[in-house]
Design a protein around this motif. Structure first.
Motif, PDB file in Angstrom:
ATOM      1  N   ASN A 212       0.827  -1.195   0.000  1.00 52.76           N
ATOM      2  CA  ASN A 212       0.000   0.000   0.000  1.00 52.76           C
ATOM      3  C   ASN A 212       0.863   1.248   0.000  1.00 52.76           C
ATOM      4  O   ASN A 212       1.994   1.237   0.502  1.00 52.76           O
ATOM      5  CB  ASN A 212      -0.906   0.026   1.225  1.00 52.76           C
ATOM      6  N   LYS A 213       0.318   2.331  -0.511  1.00 51.01           N
ATOM      7  CA  LYS A 213       0.919   3.648  -0.332  1.00 51.01           C
ATOM      8  C   LYS A 213       0.069   4.397   0.685  1.00 51.01           C
ATOM      9  O   LYS A 213      -1.135   4.601   0.471  1.00 51.01           O
ATOM     10  CB  LYS A 213       0.985   4.427  -1.639  1.00 51.01           C
ATOM     11  N   LEU A 214       0.691   4.800   1.795  1.00 50.35           N
ATOM     12  CA  LEU A 214       0.005   5.548   2.839  1.00 50.35           C
ATOM     13  C   LEU A 214       0.673   6.913   2.923  1.00 50.35           C
ATOM     14  O   LEU A 214       1.887   6.993   3.167  1.00 50.35           O
ATOM     15  CB  LEU A 214       0.092   4.816   4.180  1.00 50.35           C
ATOM     16  N   SER A 215      -0.094   7.978   2.729  1.00 46.50           N
ATOM     17  CA  SER A 215       0.547   9.288   2.619  1.00 46.50           C
ATOM     18  C   SER A 215      -0.384  10.397   3.083  1.00 46.50           C
ATOM     19  O   SER A 215      -1.585  10.206   3.252  1.00 46.50           O
ATOM     20  CB  SER A 215       0.971   9.541   1.160  1.00 46.50           C
ATOM     21  N   ASP A 216       0.254  11.579   3.310  1.00 44.17           N
ATOM     22  CA  ASP A 216      -0.471  12.812   3.572  1.00 44.17           C
ATOM     23  C   ASP A 216      -1.465  12.641   4.718  1.00 44.17           C
ATOM     24  O   ASP A 216      -2.653  12.887   4.571  1.00 44.17           O
ATOM     25  CB  ASP A 216      -1.185  13.256   2.290  1.00 44.17           C
ATOM     26  N   ASN A 217      -0.951  12.213   5.874  1.00 45.85           N
ATOM     27  CA  ASN A 217      -1.860  11.929   6.977  1.00 45.85           C
ATOM     28  C   ASN A 217      -1.162  12.119   8.313  1.00 45.85           C
ATOM     29  O   ASN A 217       0.066  12.170   8.397  1.00 45.85           O
ATOM     30  CB  ASN A 217      -2.393  10.498   6.882  1.00 45.85           C
ATOM     31  N   ASN A 218      -1.960  12.206   9.366  1.00 44.28           N
ATOM     32  CA  ASN A 218      -1.425  12.348  10.712  1.00 44.28           C
ATOM     33  C   ASN A 218      -1.362  10.975  11.381  1.00 44.28           C
ATOM     34  O   ASN A 218      -0.327  10.330  11.387  1.00 44.28           O
ATOM     35  CB  ASN A 218      -2.308  13.319  11.502  1.00 44.28           C
ATOM     36  N   LYS A 219      -2.468  10.506  11.932  1.00 39.88           N
ATOM     37  CA  LYS A 219      -2.494   9.240  12.668  1.00 39.88           C
ATOM     38  C   LYS A 219      -2.716   8.105  11.660  1.00 39.88           C
ATOM     39  O   LYS A 219      -3.849   7.720  11.381  1.00 39.88           O
ATOM     40  CB  LYS A 219      -3.578   9.288  13.731  1.00 39.88           C
ATOM     41  N   THR A 220      -1.619   7.569  11.165  1.00 38.09           N
ATOM     42  CA  THR A 220      -1.662   6.776   9.946  1.00 38.09           C
ATOM     43  C   THR A 220      -2.178   5.363  10.152  1.00 38.09           C
ATOM     44  O   THR A 220      -3.130   4.943   9.507  1.00 38.09           O
ATOM     45  CB  THR A 220      -0.246   6.740   9.329  1.00 38.09           C
TER      46      THR A 220
END
Length: 688
Positions: A212-220
Motif C-alpha cells: 500500500n501507499k500511505l501518505s499525507d496523513n497524521n495518525k496513519t
C-alpha cells in the motif's frame, strides 16, 4: 490511548498528484486483463461464468492473514461468490453488507454521503478497484466484531480530512476493524483522511497489510486499543510518505512482523514525522529489511515491549532508534522472502498502490478474444524472431494480440507498422533482463542496400507505429559501440521509437547511449500519448526525446558515462508543439555512476529549427542525485530554454534545489494543472 506525538500543525490543502491515475505493474508474471466496463447498472457474473476467473479474483493473502486459525482457512475474500461491478454508494453498500460472498469491483469514483461514512463490510468479501479507477472519497470501510475473510484491494481511499490536523472529533478512517480477523489490505492508495488510514483495533487479528501507499496523513496506522496481547499481523512492502505518526503504532500485539517497508519524510514539506515504527505495551515486533529515509525517531519502544531489528537501512534519520528483547521467528507461522533493504525505495516507488492489472476483466469483451503468438529462439515457439510474429498479426486486427517472447537475446530490428494496432510484447522470463531485443544501428550506419544511412529515427531497434501498443517485462537495447566507430558520422542510436497514440510501457528496460528513447507522433498534427511506468531508462545524451505527450511515472532514469569515460549529458530533449503537453517525469528517481553536477534535466529541441515549437519538460516529486546540475536546464541549437516550458516541483535528493531564475519551480496552483491526468487527457492505461 496516549501517543508519542509532535506539535499539531495545519494541513495543506490542494489536489494531490495523479488522483485516480495509474501507478504501476511490477510482477510481470501476473495474468493481466484489460477493462471493458459499460452501462450504469452493476454487472453480475454467475458462478458458472467465473470458472476461469482472473488471478486477482481468486487471490489469497500471505503473512498472518494466510494462517489457518479461528475456524478460517486463510484469507480469500469473496472468491466463492459472484463478481459484481458497482459505481454508486448504494450498490457498494448493498453487496458489501450482504450475507453471501461477493467479489465487488469498484469501477469509478464513489463519493460518500454523508462525509465520513464507513460502510459496514460483512464476511467473505473482496472489494477491489477496477484498475486505477476505483476511488472511495470522503469515507471508508468498517469491519466489526467477528467479521472475517475480507480483502480490500487496489482502491484509492482518500479525502475525508475536515480541516484539523490532529482531528479528535471526526473518526473518519479509510479502513477500521474492531474485532475482525483474517483481513488482507493490499495495493491501495490511502491518504488525506480525518483520522486513521488503517485502524486495527479491539483484538482484530490475522491481518496482512501489503504493497500500500500511505501518505499525507497524521495518525496513519494504529494497532491495539486493548489490554489483551492477541493480535497477529504482517506489514510488508508498504510506502509511508509524509505521515506524522503511527507508522504503525503497535499496542499489545502478540506477533508484529514488519518487513521491506519504506518510511519517507521528505524535507521541505508541511508534514514532519514524529516517529516511525512504535512497539508498545506487550508487543513483540520483528522488523526486517526496511528503509527509513529522513524519519525522526524511526524505531521506538516502550520499556515493556520488544523489537528485534535485522537488516534495516537508516538514511538521514534522527532521534530514537531502539531495539531490545526477544520476539519470535515469523517463519514458524508462514513462508516469506525478503527483498534487499537497499532496493526497497525504488521497489515501492514503482510497486506500491493500485495496479492497472488488478480488478479489470474482459480485455477483449467488445472485440473478440485475444490471440497469443509465441516467440522462442530455440524453436519451441511458433516463431523464432519477434518480427516474424509481428508479420503474422493480421492487418487492421480488431482485437488484442499478445506476442509472448520467451527468454533469450533476440538480435534483430523490429517494426510494428501502423496497420497493426492492439499488439502487446510480453517477456515471459522471471526478470525483464531475461528477454532482450537488441541491435546496433546508428544514425550514420550505412543501409545494406546502399541507399544511404539510417538516420536517427531509422536506427531504432524497435519501432512502434501502431496505436494501443503495450510492452512489459523485457529489455529493448541499442548496443552501438561509439568508441569503436569514432570515424562514423552520426552516433545517435535509438533503442525504442514510438510514433503512435496510447503506448503503454510497463516494467521494461530501455537502454542505450545517445538518443535512447524517441517518443514521437505519427505526424505533427497527430496526438501521441505514452505512459511509462515501473521501468528503467538508460542513456547519456538527449536520451528521452521527441514530440510525444509522455509520462514517465514511478521509474528509474539511469545516467551513463560517455564512451570515453567522461560524465556529461542531457536527459530530455522535447520537441513539443505549442498547443500540446510534452514530457512529465513524476514519482521517479534519477541517478547513476557519473560525476556530480554533470547532467542537465533537459534542453529544448526545435526540430528542423522550427521556432513555433514550445518544448516542455516537467520533473516533479522525483529524487534527483548529485549528478544533476544546479542550473538543470540549458539551451540547444540557438534556442533558449527560458523561452520554452521547463520546470520542477517538489523534487528531493542532493540534486534538487530551490527556485531561482535558473531553476523555475511550479507554484502549487500551477502544479495542480500539471498532473498525470492532464497529460493523458482522458486515457487510462490498462494492462491487456
Amino acid at each position: 490511548m496516549s501517543e508519542h506525538r509532535s506539535k499539531a500543525r495545519h494541513r495543506r490543502a490542494g489536489k494531490l498528484l495523479a488522483a485516480g491515475l495509474p501507478l504501476t505493474l511490477t510482477t510481470a508474471s501476473l495474468v493481466v486483463y484489460g477493462a471493458a466496463f459499460g452501462g450504469a447498472a452493476p454487472h453480475q457474473a454467475s458462478a458458472a461464468t467465473t470458472a476461469a476467473a482472473p488471478a486477482w479474483a481468486t487471490a489469497t493473502a500471505d503473512g498472518f492473514a494466510s494462517v489457518d486459525a479461528l475456524g478460517q482457512k486463510g484469507t480469500y475474500g469473496g472468491r466463492d461468490g459472484r463478481t459484481v461491478t458497482v459505481r454508486t454508494q448504494a450498490d457498494l453498500e448493498k453487496y458489501a453488507t450482504a450475507a453471501e460472498p461477493y467479489v465487488i469491483v469498484v469501477a469509478g469514483t464513489i463519493t460518500m454521503n454523508p462525509v465520513g461514512k464507513e460502510i459496514k463490510v460483512a464476511s467473505d468479501k473482496t472489494i477491489v478497484g477496477a484498475g486505477t479507477s476505483g476511488h472511495i472519497v470522503g469515507g471508508g470501510f468498517f469491519l466489526g466484531q467477528g467479521v472475517h475473510n475480507v480483502i480490500i484491494r487496489n482502491l484509492t481511499i482518500r479525502d475525508s480530512y475536515q480541516g484539523i490536523w490532529n482531528d479528535k472529533d471526526h473518526d473518519f478512517d479509510a479502513v477500521q476493524m474492531d474485532g475482525a480477523h483474517h483481513v488482507w489490505i493490499d495495493h491501495n492508495d490511502l491518504r488525506h483522511m480525518a483520522d486513521g488510514l488503517i485502524d486495527v483495533r479491539k483484538d482484530s487479528t490475522y491481518v496482512t497489510v501489503s504493497w500500500n501507499k500511505l501518505s499525507d496523513n497524521n495518525k496513519t496506522f494504529g494497532i491495539g486499543w486493548t489490554e489483551n496481547v492477541t493480535t497477529d499481523l504482517t506489514v510488508h512492502h508498504n510506502w509511508f510518505r509524509e505521515t506524522e505518526q503511527r507508522n504503525p503504532s503497535t499496542d499489545n500485539v502478540a506477533h508484529a512482523h514488519l518487513y521491506n517497508n519504506f518510511l519517507e519524510d521528505a524535507p521541505g514539506t508541511d508534514i514532519a514525522s514524529s516517529y516511525g515504527n512504535y512497539s508498545r505495551g506487550g508487543t513483540r515486533m520483528v522488523l526486517e529489511n526496511s528503509y527509513f529515509q529522513g524519519m525522526k525517531n524511526p524505531v521506538i519502544k516502550d520499556a515493556t515491549a520488544t523489537i528485534v531489528q535485522r537488516g534495516n537501512v537508516f538514511s538521514g534519520t534522527s532521534g530514537r532508534n531502539e531495539s531490545g528483547g526477544t520476539a519470535f521467528d515469523p517463519k514458524t507461522y508462514y513462508a516469506y522472502t525478503l527483498d534487499k533493504a537497499a532496493d526497497v525505495p525504488s521497489l515501492l516507488r514503482s510497486g506500491a498502490g493500485p495496479r492497472p492489472s488488478i480488478g479489470t476483466t474482459g480485455a477483449a469483451a467488445s472485440t473478440g478474444a485475444a490471440t497469443t503468438l509465441t516467440v522462442a529462439k530455440d524453436g519451441t515457439g511458433q516463431y523464432r524472431t519477434v518480427q516474424a510474429a509481428v508479420n503474422a498479426v493480421p492487418a487492421n486486427n480488431p482485437a488484442r494480440v499478445v506476442i509472448s517472447i520467451k527468454p533469450g537475446t533476440y538480435r534483430e530490428t523490429v517494426k510494428v507498422p501502423s496497420n497493426k494496432p492492439h499488439v502487446t510484447f510480453q517477456g515471459t522470463g522471471g526478470s525483464r533482463k531475461d528477454t532482450v531485443i537488441v541491435y546496433d544501428n546508428a544514425a550514420g550506419t550505412r543501409k545494406p542496400d546502399g541507399s544511404g544511412t539510417y538516420g536517427t529515427s531509422g536506427s531504432a531497434t524497435v519501432a512502434v507505429e501502431a496505436d494501443d501498443f503495450q510492452a512489459r517485462n523485457l529489455t529493448v537495447s541499442n548496443d552501438f559501440d561509439e568508441g569503436a566507430n569514432q570515424s562514423l558520422s552520426g552516433h545517435q542510436a535509438v533503442a525504442l521509437r514510438t510514433a503512435a497514440d496510447k503506448v503503454f510501457l510497463d516494467g521494461v528496460i530501455v537502454e542505450g547511449d545517445q538518443d535512447t528513447l524517441l517518443l514521437d507522433t505519427a505526424a505533427k498534427d497527430r496526438l501521441g500519448r505514452v505512459y511509462v511506468t515501473g521501468s528503467y531508462i538508460v542513456g547519456n545524451v538527449d536520451f528521452v526525446f521527441g514530440r510525444a505527450t509522455a509520462v514517465i511515472d514511478r521509474s528509474v532514469i539511469t545516467l551513463k558515462k560517455r564512451w570515453n569515460g567522461t560524465s556529461a549529458g542531457y536527459i530530455t530533449a522535447p520537441s513539443t508543439a505549442a498547443d500540446r503537453k510534452g514530457f512529465l517525469i513524476a514519482n521517479s528517481a534519477i541517478g547513476g555512476d557519473v560525476s556530480d553536477r554533470t547532467f542537465h534535466l533537459g534542453r529544448p529541441w526545435h526540430a528542423g529549427g522550427d521556432a513555433s515549437l514550445d518544448p516542455q519538460t516537467t520533473v516533479r516529486d522525483t529524487t534527483l542525485s548529485a549528478a544533476i546540475r544546479t542550473a538543470p536546464w540549458t539551451d540547444m541549437s540557438g534556442f533558449s530554454w527560458k523561452d520554452d516550458r521547463f520546470a520542477e516541483y517538489r523534487n528531493t535528493g542532493p540534486g534538487a534545489g530551490s527556485a531561482s531564475g535558473d531553476r523555475p519551480h511550479l507554484t502549487d496552483a500551477q502544479a495542480a494543472d500539471q498532473e498525470i491526468a492532464d497529460w493523458l487527457a482522458g486515457w487510462t492505461p490498462t494492462a491487456s
